[in-house]
Scaffold this active site. Structure first.
Site, PDB file in Angstrom:
ATOM      1  CG  ASP A  10      -1.583   1.229   1.537  1.00  0.00           C
ATOM      2  OD1 ASP A  10      -2.362   1.653   0.674  1.00  0.00           O
ATOM      3  OD2 ASP A  10      -1.344   1.833   2.609  1.00  0.00           O
ATOM      4  CG  ASP A  12      -1.468   7.803   0.460  1.00  0.00           C
ATOM      5  OD1 ASP A  12      -1.252   9.016   0.461  1.00  0.00           O
ATOM      6  OD2 ASP A  12      -1.674   7.141  -0.581  1.00  0.00           O
ATOM      7  CG  ASP A 173      -1.964   2.383   6.311  1.00  0.00           C
ATOM      8  OD1 ASP A 173      -2.553   1.900   5.319  1.00  0.00           O
ATOM      9  OD2 ASP A 173      -2.019   3.595   6.601  1.00  0.00           O
TER      10      ASP A 173
HETATM   11  O1  LIG Z   1      -6.973   7.175   0.045  1.00  0.00           O
HETATM   12  C1  LIG Z   1      -6.023   7.350  -0.726  1.00  0.00           C
HETATM   13  O2  LIG Z   1      -6.014   8.294  -1.551  1.00  0.00           O
HETATM   14  C2  LIG Z   1      -4.838   6.417  -0.749  1.00  0.00           C
HETATM   15  O3  LIG Z   1      -4.728   5.579   0.339  1.00  0.00           O
HETATM   16  P1  LIG Z   1      -3.843   4.219   0.282  1.00  0.00           P
HETATM   17  O4  LIG Z   1      -2.516   4.534  -0.367  1.00  0.00           O
HETATM   18  O5  LIG Z   1      -3.724   3.841   1.717  1.00  0.00           O
HETATM   19  O6  LIG Z   1      -4.647   3.217  -0.533  1.00  0.00           O
END
Ligand SMILES: O=C(O)COP(=O)(O)O
Length: 217
Positions: A10, A12, A173
């Site tokens: 993942d 973010d 996460d």
């Molecule tokens: O919500 C987002 O824009 C991205 O979140 P993620 O990288 O945890 O999938």
């Protein structure tokens, strides 16, 4: 680790702390249309389900009810414009991420990224942290009609590399990441330092909680 032929990450809250630039982007947007500012803490609770969901949460918080879908779509377009501009400008890489991704890349391991962030922003922030070349595949929130927790991204990777679910590990996460992996029958490990919609990550029952990515090296 040898058990897995593909490790999927993942973005973010797992590889990068992007809450700062997402906060900047929503505040640029709200400033443009005369709404009050959002805090970093609020952003941390709303990241993870993609930009449209994030905007909905921010509007709900500000008690703003838009009358039509068209009004929402117009505001979303403004948000994407600011989000693109801010991507890679105010984010930090979490400890061990660069070393581990470089090691996996050098050892020839297959590595993919699966995020709900839109592709343009994903590419920009990965490039800003010099990570983009370390992935065999980058799958974003707009790569398929469905976002996580739909398993479409993991199914795509299984088909592409002719792998069974047992050969893939997803590292994230949030409960969204755990659910995504469960929906595909894939093992899932989580880091406790990211964003989990304001909830305790243990409640999501991942296969393992890892303090950081150093256990992958
Ligand atoms: O919500 C987002 O824009 C991205 O979140 P993620 O990288 O945890 O999938």
């Amino acid at each position: 680790m040898n058990k897995y032929a593909l490790i999927v990450f993942d973005l973010d809250g797992t590889l990068l702390d992007t809450a700062g630039e997402v906060t900047d982007a929503i505040n640029d947007t709200f400033n443009e249309v005369g709404l009050a500012a959002i805090t970093l803490e609020q952003t941390r609770n709303w990241v993870g389900k993609g930009a449209p969901n994030f905007l909905e949460k921010a509007l709900e918080f500000c008690d703003v009810k838009l009358q039509t879908q068209q009004e929402f779509d117009q505001l979303l377009t403004i948000f994407y414009r600011h989000y693109e501009k801010r991507s890679g400008t105010n984010s930090q890489i979490f400890p061990h991420v660069a070393e581990v991704l470089n090691e996996l890349h050098q050892s020839g391991s297959k590595v993919a990224l699966l995020t709900n962030k839109f592709m343009v922003g994903t590419q920009l922030v990965l490039k800003a942290h010099q990570l983009h070349h370390l992935f065999d595949d980058i799958l974003a929130g707009d790569s398929f009609p469905q976002k996580k927790p739909d398993p479409v991204g993991l199914h795509f990777l299984m088909n592409k590399y002719n792998l069974s679910a047992e050969q893939i590990l997803y590292i994230g996460d949030s409960s969204t990441d755990v659910q995504t992996a469960r929906n595909a029958g894939v093992d899932v490990w989580v880091v406790p330092y990211g964003y989990n919609h304001g909830d305790d990550i243990r409640e999501a029952k991942p296969d393992r909680i890892i303090q950081n990515l150093s256990c992958l090296s």
